[in-house]
Design a protein around this motif. Structure first.
Motif, PDB file in Angstrom:
ATOM      1  N   ASN A 347       0.827  -1.214   0.000  1.00 59.13           N
ATOM      2  CA  ASN A 347       0.000   0.000   0.000  1.00 59.13           C
ATOM      3  C   ASN A 347       0.861   1.263   0.000  1.00 59.13           C
ATOM      4  O   ASN A 347       0.562   2.236  -0.694  1.00 59.13           O
ATOM      5  CB  ASN A 347      -0.934  -0.003   1.206  1.00 59.13           C
ATOM      6  CG  ASN A 347      -1.983  -1.097   1.128  1.00 59.13           C
ATOM      7  OD1 ASN A 347      -2.359  -1.527   0.038  1.00 59.13           O
ATOM      8  ND2 ASN A 347      -2.456  -1.561   2.272  1.00 59.13           N
ATOM      9  N   ILE A 348       1.933   1.229   0.801  1.00 56.44           N
ATOM     10  CA  ILE A 348       2.840   2.377   0.841  1.00 56.44           C
ATOM     11  C   ILE A 348       3.434   2.628  -0.544  1.00 56.44           C
ATOM     12  O   ILE A 348       3.494   3.766  -1.022  1.00 56.44           O
ATOM     13  CB  ILE A 348       3.966   2.140   1.871  1.00 56.44           C
ATOM     14  CG1 ILE A 348       3.395   2.052   3.292  1.00 56.44           C
ATOM     15  CG2 ILE A 348       5.008   3.254   1.798  1.00 56.44           C
ATOM     16  CD1 ILE A 348       4.414   1.625   4.328  1.00 56.44           C
ATOM     17  N   ASN A 349       3.848   1.561  -1.202  1.00 54.58           N
ATOM     18  CA  ASN A 349       4.446   1.673  -2.534  1.00 54.58           C
ATOM     19  C   ASN A 349       3.458   2.283  -3.531  1.00 54.58           C
ATOM     20  O   ASN A 349       3.808   3.161  -4.333  1.00 54.58           O
ATOM     21  CB  ASN A 349       4.901   0.293  -2.998  1.00 54.58           C
ATOM     22  CG  ASN A 349       5.632   0.329  -4.322  1.00 54.58           C
ATOM     23  OD1 ASN A 349       6.465   1.198  -4.559  1.00 54.58           O
ATOM     24  ND2 ASN A 349       5.333  -0.618  -5.193  1.00 54.58           N
ATOM     25  N   ASN A 350       2.205   1.845  -3.467  1.00 51.61           N
ATOM     26  CA  ASN A 350       1.185   2.364  -4.388  1.00 51.61           C
ATOM     27  C   ASN A 350       0.925   3.843  -4.143  1.00 51.61           C
ATOM     28  O   ASN A 350       0.847   4.640  -5.090  1.00 51.61           O
ATOM     29  CB  ASN A 350      -0.113   1.573  -4.234  1.00 51.61           C
ATOM     30  CG  ASN A 350       0.011   0.146  -4.756  1.00 51.61           C
ATOM     31  OD1 ASN A 350       0.846  -0.132  -5.604  1.00 51.61           O
ATOM     32  ND2 ASN A 350      -0.824  -0.751  -4.240  1.00 51.61           N
ATOM     33  N   HIS A 353       3.904   5.996  -5.314  1.00 53.53           N
ATOM     34  CA  HIS A 353       3.910   6.158  -6.771  1.00 53.53           C
ATOM     35  C   HIS A 353       2.839   7.150  -7.220  1.00 53.53           C
ATOM     36  O   HIS A 353       3.069   7.953  -8.135  1.00 53.53           O
ATOM     37  CB  HIS A 353       3.708   4.806  -7.459  1.00 53.53           C
ATOM     38  CG  HIS A 353       4.963   4.017  -7.638  1.00 53.53           C
ATOM     39  ND1 HIS A 353       5.587   3.355  -6.607  1.00 53.53           N
ATOM     40  CD2 HIS A 353       5.743   3.809  -8.738  1.00 53.53           C
ATOM     41  CE1 HIS A 353       6.684   2.751  -7.059  1.00 53.53           C
ATOM     42  NE2 HIS A 353       6.803   3.016  -8.343  1.00 53.53           N
ATOM     43  N   CYS A 354       1.680   7.089  -6.588  1.00 58.19           N
ATOM     44  CA  CYS A 354       0.624   8.048  -6.934  1.00 58.19           C
ATOM     45  C   CYS A 354       1.050   9.472  -6.611  1.00 58.19           C
ATOM     46  O   CYS A 354       0.820  10.400  -7.405  1.00 58.19           O
ATOM     47  CB  CYS A 354      -0.656   7.705  -6.170  1.00 58.19           C
ATOM     48  SG  CYS A 354      -1.509   6.232  -6.760  1.00 58.19           S
ATOM     49  N   THR A 368      -1.060  14.222  -0.632  1.00 54.92           N
ATOM     50  CA  THR A 368      -0.922  12.761  -0.741  1.00 54.92           C
ATOM     51  C   THR A 368       0.229  12.262   0.116  1.00 54.92           C
ATOM     52  O   THR A 368       0.122  11.222   0.786  1.00 54.92           O
ATOM     53  CB  THR A 368      -0.689  12.359  -2.204  1.00 54.92           C
ATOM     54  OG1 THR A 368      -1.703  12.927  -3.025  1.00 54.92           O
ATOM     55  CG2 THR A 368      -0.694  10.845  -2.353  1.00 54.92           C
ATOM     56  N   TRP A 369       1.330  12.994   0.103  1.00 54.46           N
ATOM     57  CA  TRP A 369       2.522  12.592   0.873  1.00 54.46           C
ATOM     58  C   TRP A 369       2.220  12.574   2.377  1.00 54.46           C
ATOM     59  O   TRP A 369       2.507  11.590   3.065  1.00 54.46           O
ATOM     60  CB  TRP A 369       3.671  13.537   0.560  1.00 54.46           C
ATOM     61  CG  TRP A 369       4.968  13.164   1.224  1.00 54.46           C
ATOM     62  CD1 TRP A 369       5.353  13.419   2.505  1.00 54.46           C
ATOM     63  CD2 TRP A 369       6.057  12.432   0.630  1.00 54.46           C
ATOM     64  NE1 TRP A 369       6.612  12.932   2.761  1.00 54.46           N
ATOM     65  CE2 TRP A 369       7.071  12.308   1.628  1.00 54.46           C
ATOM     66  CE3 TRP A 369       6.292  11.886  -0.619  1.00 54.46           C
ATOM     67  CZ2 TRP A 369       8.284  11.660   1.384  1.00 54.46           C
ATOM     68  CZ3 TRP A 369       7.504  11.247  -0.866  1.00 54.46           C
ATOM     69  CH2 TRP A 369       8.477  11.138   0.133  1.00 54.46           C
ATOM     70  N   PRO A 396       8.309  15.375 -10.074  1.00 52.24           N
ATOM     71  CA  PRO A 396       7.988  15.998 -11.368  1.00 52.24           C
ATOM     72  C   PRO A 396       7.184  17.285 -11.290  1.00 52.24           C
ATOM     73  O   PRO A 396       7.463  18.239 -12.028  1.00 52.24           O
ATOM     74  CB  PRO A 396       7.193  14.886 -12.083  1.00 52.24           C
ATOM     75  CG  PRO A 396       7.743  13.622 -11.518  1.00 52.24           C
ATOM     76  CD  PRO A 396       8.019  13.922 -10.073  1.00 52.24           C
ATOM     77  N   CYS A 397       6.180  17.356 -10.395  1.00 59.70           N
ATOM     78  CA  CYS A 397       5.334  18.555 -10.373  1.00 59.70           C
ATOM     79  C   CYS A 397       6.091  19.809  -9.938  1.00 59.70           C
ATOM     80  O   CYS A 397       5.636  20.930 -10.173  1.00 59.70           O
ATOM     81  CB  CYS A 397       4.106  18.330  -9.487  1.00 59.70           C
ATOM     82  SG  CYS A 397       4.457  18.117  -7.722  1.00 59.70           S
TER      83      CYS A 397
END
Length: 410
Positions: A347-350, A353-354, A368-369, A396-397
């Motif tokens: 879940n942490i990985n998902n 990535h989001c 999100t972070w 990226p943002c």
């Protein structure tokens, strides 16, 4: 309570001279020397755990921790070859900050360890306490040139000072030093052959550029070269440059250091390359300045590198107006290593990535972070904390306002 400690007094600390909140030092280096000496006397290793810079890139906070902090999972799958894990999750640490008076003051402190402490006679062999002095290095070099085997070379130094209890290094340190010096010396005739070849090429085409750096004993340290087509390509496509030293090394273990860009067909093109001895600030600074001189002192708008502190400092020194981006692939591939031990890893990985790939704005990324940190109780993860502090270098943002020629990794 404030207590100033001079550098020359740092090695004269009594075992009862405990660090306390409020102690102040002239520099973070003085503080590290003090805490390392304290750890040596008490029987635990010391390392620099974290450091934080302000918006002007001035170091403001540091944390020094017990060398057994954190947790390391064994990489061995054969139960017959399992090795003892030095990491015990120890929370002993010291936090300090730079005050307006220029002094470094201890602000937080935990001296409770969850492991057995060693005696000073054993703790001196911790990596942080070992060092080779100039005399030992010279003798190792002379004996190695004379063909004396390393084990005898090391034993001669031990015998000279009266036994193992009087040396500040182990045989492995001697081996590492000798191997490094062998790389410096290279092979018989290799340096001359390389220089002669470059000079021959330069005679055939005076636009060919090369530079060789040597040390005080005229031994080769670093090399840079570029062909005329590399310089012409940079004039046309030099907006963004990637720089990576992880690709390969030559037979002397000198990392290959290419400067690479992309053309209008999105094909990789070379802007020059080098072979370097060390991956430190001094070496990168020399290489970047040499490359910049070759490219008519025209700095790129953006540069992409891996997440190295030495490289970051050198780029700030040589390319102060260039936007520096970290290779996203290098960061994301560390996720299993850094977070794989958590029960909710999938879940942490998902979510991570989001946050990185799907956030279209800084506000969305932060939301999100922080939700991920709170939901999965990751507030104590130093790796994630350091990544968040440096988010302007890799998320990226935060980088979309700069042209990157569709590149995000080296």
């Amino acid at each position: 309570m404030e207590k100033d400690i001079e550098v020359e007094e740092l090695e004269k600390i009594d075992e009862d001279d405990e660090p306390i909140i409020g102690m102040s030092f002239d520099s973070d280096v003085d503080l590290f020397i003090y805490f390392k000496e304290y750890g040596k006397k008490k029987g635990f290793p010391v390392l620099r755990r974290t450091s934080r810079n302000d918006s002007d890139e001035i170091l403001r906070n540091v944390t020094f921790a017990c060398g057994r902090s954190g947790e390391t999972r064994s990489k061995y799958v054969n139960i017959l070859k399992l090795q003892p894990n030095a990491k015990t999750g120890c929370n002993a640490r010291l936090g300090a900050g730079l005050g307006d008076n220029g002094k470094w003051t201890i602000q937080s402190l935990n001296l409770e360890h969850n492991h057995v402490l060693l005696t000073p006679t054993k703790s001196k062999y911790f990596r942080c306490n070992r060092s080779l002095n100039t005399y030992a290095k010279k003798k190792l070099d002379v004996n190695d040139r004379a063909g004396i085997r390393l084990c005898k070379n090391y034993q001669s130094l031990v015998t000279e000072v009266g036994g193992h209890e009087n040396v500040t290094f182990i045989e492995r340190d001697c081996r590492n030093h000798v191997q490094k010096e062998r790389r410096l010396r290279l092979g018989d005739g290799d340096v001359a052959a390389l220089q002669n070849y470059f000079m021959k090429v330069q005679v055939e085409d005076n636009r060919f550029y090369f530079s060789m750096q040597v040390d005080d004993e005229r031994r080769l340290k670093n090399i840079f070269w570029a062909e005329p087509r590399n310089m012409e390509a940079y004039k046309e496509f030099g907006d963004v440059v990637t720089f990576d030293t992880t690709y390969l090394t030559n037979k002397y273990d000198m990392p290959f250091a290419p400067f690479v860009g992309v053309n209008h067909h999105e094909h990789s093109i070379l802007f020059g390359c080098g072979l370097i001895l060390h991956e430190d600030i001094e070496t990168f600074t020399w290489l970047f300045r040499t490359w910049l001189s070759c490219m008519s002192n025209s700095a790129p708008n953006g540069i992409i590198t891996d997440q190295g502190r030495a490289m970051k400092v050198a780029i700030q020194n040589v390319f102060p107006n260039t936007r520096h981006r970290w290779c996203l692939w290098h960061i994301m591939k560390k996720i299993p290593e850094k977070l794989g031990g958590y029960k909710e890893y999938r879940n942490i990985n998902n979510v991570l990535h989001c946050a990185v790939y799907d956030s279209q704005s800084a506000a969305k990324f932060k939301e999100t972070w922080h939700r991920m940190i709170i939901e999965y109780d990751l507030g104590d993860n130093e790796w994630l904390r350091s990544l968040y502090d440096e988010r302007h270098h890799w998320v990226p943002c935060y980088l979309n306002n700069t042209f990157w020629a569709r590149m995000s990794s080296t």
